[in-house]
Design an enzyme around this catalytic site. Structure first.
Site, PDB file in Angstrom:
ATOM      1  CG  ASP A 107      -3.195  -3.898   4.596  1.00 10.73           C
ATOM      2  OD1 ASP A 107      -2.341  -3.056   5.147  1.00 10.73           O
ATOM      3  OD2 ASP A 107      -4.249  -3.463   3.839  1.00 10.73           O
ATOM      4  CD  GLU A 108      -5.471  -5.847   0.605  1.00 12.60           C
ATOM      5  OE1 GLU A 108      -6.491  -6.407   0.110  1.00 12.60           O
ATOM      6  OE2 GLU A 108      -5.236  -4.737   0.525  1.00 12.60           O
ATOM      7  CB  ILE A 109       2.751  -8.100   1.671  1.00 10.44           C
ATOM      8  CG1 ILE A 109       3.025  -7.052   2.842  1.00 10.44           C
ATOM      9  CG2 ILE A 109       4.132  -8.008   0.846  1.00 10.44           C
ATOM     10  CD1 ILE A 109       3.926  -7.351   4.080  1.00 10.44           C
ATOM     11  CD  GLU A 144      -3.362  -9.181   5.576  1.00  8.02           C
ATOM     12  OE1 GLU A 144      -3.538  -8.452   6.495  1.00  8.02           O
ATOM     13  OE2 GLU A 144      -3.841  -8.985   4.639  1.00  8.02           O
ATOM     14  CG  HIS A 197      -2.219  -0.985   0.967  1.00  5.91           C
ATOM     15  ND1 HIS A 197      -3.110  -0.901   0.338  1.00  5.91           N
ATOM     16  CD2 HIS A 197      -1.900  -2.516   1.280  1.00  5.91           C
ATOM     17  CE1 HIS A 197      -4.048  -1.878   0.570  1.00  5.91           C
ATOM     18  NE2 HIS A 197      -3.249  -2.757   0.968  1.00  5.91           N
TER      19      HIS A 197
END
Lengths: 547, 547
Positions: free
Chosen positions: A321-323, A372, A257
């Site tokens: 998050d969301e790597i 995560e 992000h």
């Protein structure tokens, strides 16, 4: 001390307590009267030392007591850690000070002198009197040593009764919100006693935060020079929030992000605007910090430190998050570094996280991360790390199983952006989750699937607005009055599993909150036809069927 | 003439036309030059009779021509009824008047005198000259009879090219919208060329319309005295709309959706607030007009007439949706009346509808109804009746099969309230339809499942906001820019079946419309992160995959 509105420190098991310890030789002769009346300790509580020429070690002891009071976080050793004391708290009076004095004609000597007097000549007795109404609490003794013993008792009478985390999250990166919109939102938050503004201030699309040491981030990363939160804007917002009982927990989401950081530091960002974006990122544009590179780790630690130290909150979120691993698979600088060091990507993330979190901990901050970081990566997080659950309410159990404290922000109950439909440009039949009504959110059970011993790990929760399809134009109606649901869930304390709050009972009150918000200039959505708002239960589905 | 912005009357197959019919004896000697340039006939078109002492039957003939011009609705006899003429129309000039004159020295005699002269002495020839740019169109002849023949030709040169119905529906009963909110909505409507404001002004929850002859309806049925549209409010709104090219089609929904009329006329309403409401009504409160009673039929006809005659629109909706039969099953006045007359409930509804519609038709109004009136009841509707499809887009075919003209307002594409979730007070897990994104609405094919011969029955369509969970607080973001989707579908003409409009092509333009709306004070929602708005196609899902 923490934001006074966030913590609700309290004495418990206090009340009209008079404890006189008279100790002479080996004979104990005690007199005490105790009570069970609950008192709250004021956030402004202080020790009033009415002793002329009080010795410095007595002053130190008082300071130590003040420190314990502010920093001890001992919960009551009962199931639920005192969550059932809500009723007692509702009527509790407040203790604002404890006056310390010596009996008349007592000599004013250092504790350290009194403490080494021969047995039989020391005066360790004291009188600690805390009336049930919290007024005129006194600690008196014949010596500073007696006062010291009395302070010790006082320091064992209070328990930490942490007010739960009651938050509202706002993403100001996908769209920018002028300060006035944030102010208005903070006003409304205060009306429903929300105590934390979780400010997801930056993301891949824009970097609207002015950072003194890294001005290029906003200069090149904001949507426009007007769409920037200057350092003074941030301070203004923090103070505006604090005055309304709201702690500002900022989030600089890393290492994912972060695409737009490439506008200022292209060498720090992998796969920037890589195509097709969906392979490299959860949403466009692609781009993530090259966390394997030491210079990126150091830069990030410095960036977070520089931002965090301007903020009074104890909490700071580093996201996580969301790597997306694809982003690094063909990233030459990353792969070269991994090869050179023999590290895995996971190991590099571990180093990155420990370094950036370490820098925050040095600043006195408690790191906060998305789930995560605890569940998907094998990295070492400080035990103090707070984990935000978002992907699913079902994930809470796995996180607390690892011993972390959590903030409940599950997308299946608390995401305010859900239900706005697909926003990708060429996917008209795409779907997104359903709109989460206030009542659906209100049925959330923050302790579901947890054991009683784990309940204390649930710090609270928040509803959050991601701003892909939101901006100043709809922030009011998309947030209010829905965000009152989690505020009430966590204000009302953790419910025993299975005992969801009662929507039918809550609705008339929420109508009242909503209409009052409208009066105050918040464009809160109606929950029902106005006809229903005036007639409790008349628009229930089942009530009239008796089911 | 219809609202000039609603109809786009036009000459077609005109252009530089000079037609001289010279008829003498049996020999025909004609000279004519024709063209294919398209001209639009101005809504203000008139015949300029430059003849001193023009006889009354010539004046009548001219008036008749004017009437034909305004009332002939002959579409071009080609597949699609001229829908493919869009391009020609875009550049067409406008014809504003036709000047009639007699040749100098011609006698000015009545047509009726000229018509009975002996053959060979009559002068029936004329010269009709309509330049391609629409200017200085003339009709000249040697006699009024020649002018009459020329008028006849002129009257055969124009075709009706109805601008499609492009509407926006708003329910102002479940929640009241101040006049200023309606004005702002009309402004935004005009910016996307919407031409009809479908004003669902009353419903079961409140009756916010002041009706001079029946003041009790608003006095007792409005939410409050402040939440009323006075007669002058309505006139103001109608004029405000008209000045922006918008026709106001009001709806007084009957005989269902009328519960609150009981507050003024309890004897006219069956099952008012009956319990459980769900047995008697689609939503609370229950209550429907006792349409079987003659006094209710007469009252309703009078009510509709009194309202409709204050409105300039040719269209007036009487609703007719969701009539619940359970409401009448045990309703003593209804059952008594049915028994006395030997009528069925269906027969009574037929009488009610014919009476109320008949009253509107006398006022020059075209009745508009919801689809149930055509599909669910066996009643006689005038062929002119326009039917609004709402339950499902799949229902359009059945309605046009019965020969009715339709307005497409299918809930599965065009309901703006969809996606806000369940609003009943005790049903937190209840669901409602999904939010209909602009792009989903934009894929609507108004001619789906219809035959080419039926295409002309599709007048247009509208998106509509039902206001159970909406009010002034969210009208902007819930309507805009989504309602631009149907506006563009119907502005762009009926698409051949299967050729949905291209969302990828439309999105950048819609962003532009949305940002411009925001500049003008409309709180329109963002469609994508701002990053995407500045980068056409960068936030497409599939484009970069090449699928």
């Amino acid at each position: 001390m923490d934001d006074p509105n966030f913590r609700k420190p309290s004495t418990d098991h206090t009340g009209p307590v008079t404890a006189g310890h008279m100790q002479s030789s080996l004979a104990h002769s005690n007199y005490s009267r105790t009570g069970l009346t609950t008192l709250k300790i004021s956030p402004a509580f202080y020790f009033d030392v009415e002793i002329e020429g009080a010795p410095s070690d007595l002053r130190d002891a008082v300071a130590q007591s003040q420190y314990y009071l502010e920093n001890d976080k001992l919960g009551r050793l009962v199931v639920g850690r005192g969550a059932n004391d809500t009723t007692a708290f509702a009527t509790a009076m407040t203790l604002s000070k404890l006056t310390l004095s010596l009996a008349s004609r007592a000599a004013v000597e250092p504790i350290s002198s009194e403490a080494v007097k021969p047995l039989g000549t020391r005066s360790e007795e004291y009188a600690l009197n805390i009336p049930a109404d919290g007024s005129a609490a006194t600690l008196t003794a014949n010596s500073t040593l007696g006062l010291y013993r009395g302070l010790t008792t006082f320091n064992q009478l209070f328990y930490y009764y942490g007010g739960p985390f009651r938050g509202l999250g706002l993403d100001t990166s996908r769209h920018y919100y002028p300060v006035s919109d944030i102010q208005r939102t903070l006003d409304a938050m205060s009306w429903v006693k929300i105590n934390t503004f979780h400010w997801h201030i930056t993301d891949s699309q824009s970097f609207p935060l002015e950072v003194a040491q890294y001005p290029e981030l906003a200069i090149n990363g904001a949507y426009s020079p007007q769409e920037v939160y200057t350092a003074s804007d941030v301070q203004y917002i923090v103070k505006y929030a604090a005055a309304r009982g709201i702690d500002v927990m900022m989030e600089i989401d890393t290492p994912g992000h972060t695409a737009i950081m490439a506008a200022a530091y292209p060498e720090y960002v992998a796969c920037f605007e890589a195509s097709p974006w969906a392979f490299f990122s959860g949403e466009p544009p692609a781009g993530q910090l090259r966390f394997a590179l030491p210079e990126v780790t150091n830069f990030t630690a410095s960036l977070l430190t520089n931002i965090a130290k301007t903020l009074p909150s104890h909490y700071f979120s580093t996201g996580g998050d969301e790597i997306n691993k694809n982003c690094y698979a063909d990233d030459y600088p990353t792969q070269q570094q991994l090869k050179r060091t023999g590290m895995t990507l996971n190991g590099a993330l571990d180093t990155f996280t420990q370094t950036t979190h370490g820098a925050l901990i040095v600043q006195g901050k408690t790191p906060v991360v998305w789930e995560e970081m605890a569940l998907d990566w094998n990295i070492t997080l400080s035990n103090e790390t707070i984990v935000m659950v978002w992907i699913s309410s079902a994930d809470a159990a796995a996180v607390v199983e690892k011993g972390f404290r959590i903030i409940q922000a599950p997308s299946d109950y608390f995401y305010l952006d859900s239900g706005a439909g697909e926003w990708l440009g060429d996917n008209p039949t795409g779907s997104s989750g359903p709109f989460r009504t206030w009542s659906e959110a209100y049925t959330f059970d923050p302790l579901a699937n947890l054991t009683e011993a784990q309940y204390e790990l649930v710090l609270g929760g928040e509803q959050i607005l991601w701003s892909e399809q939101s901006g100043p134009q709809n922030v009011d109606p998309i947030v209010w009055p829905r965000a009152a649901s989690s505020a009430e869930i966590f204000w009302s304390g953790k419910q025993p599993t299975g005992a969801a709050l009662n929507v039918t009972e809550a609705l008339p009150r929420l109508h009242d909150v909503r209409y009052r918000m409208v009066q105050r200039g918040i464009n809160a959505i109606p929950l029902q036809p106005q006809w229903c708002a005036f007639r409790p239960d008349a628009c229930d589905m089942y009530a009239w069927f008796g089911t």
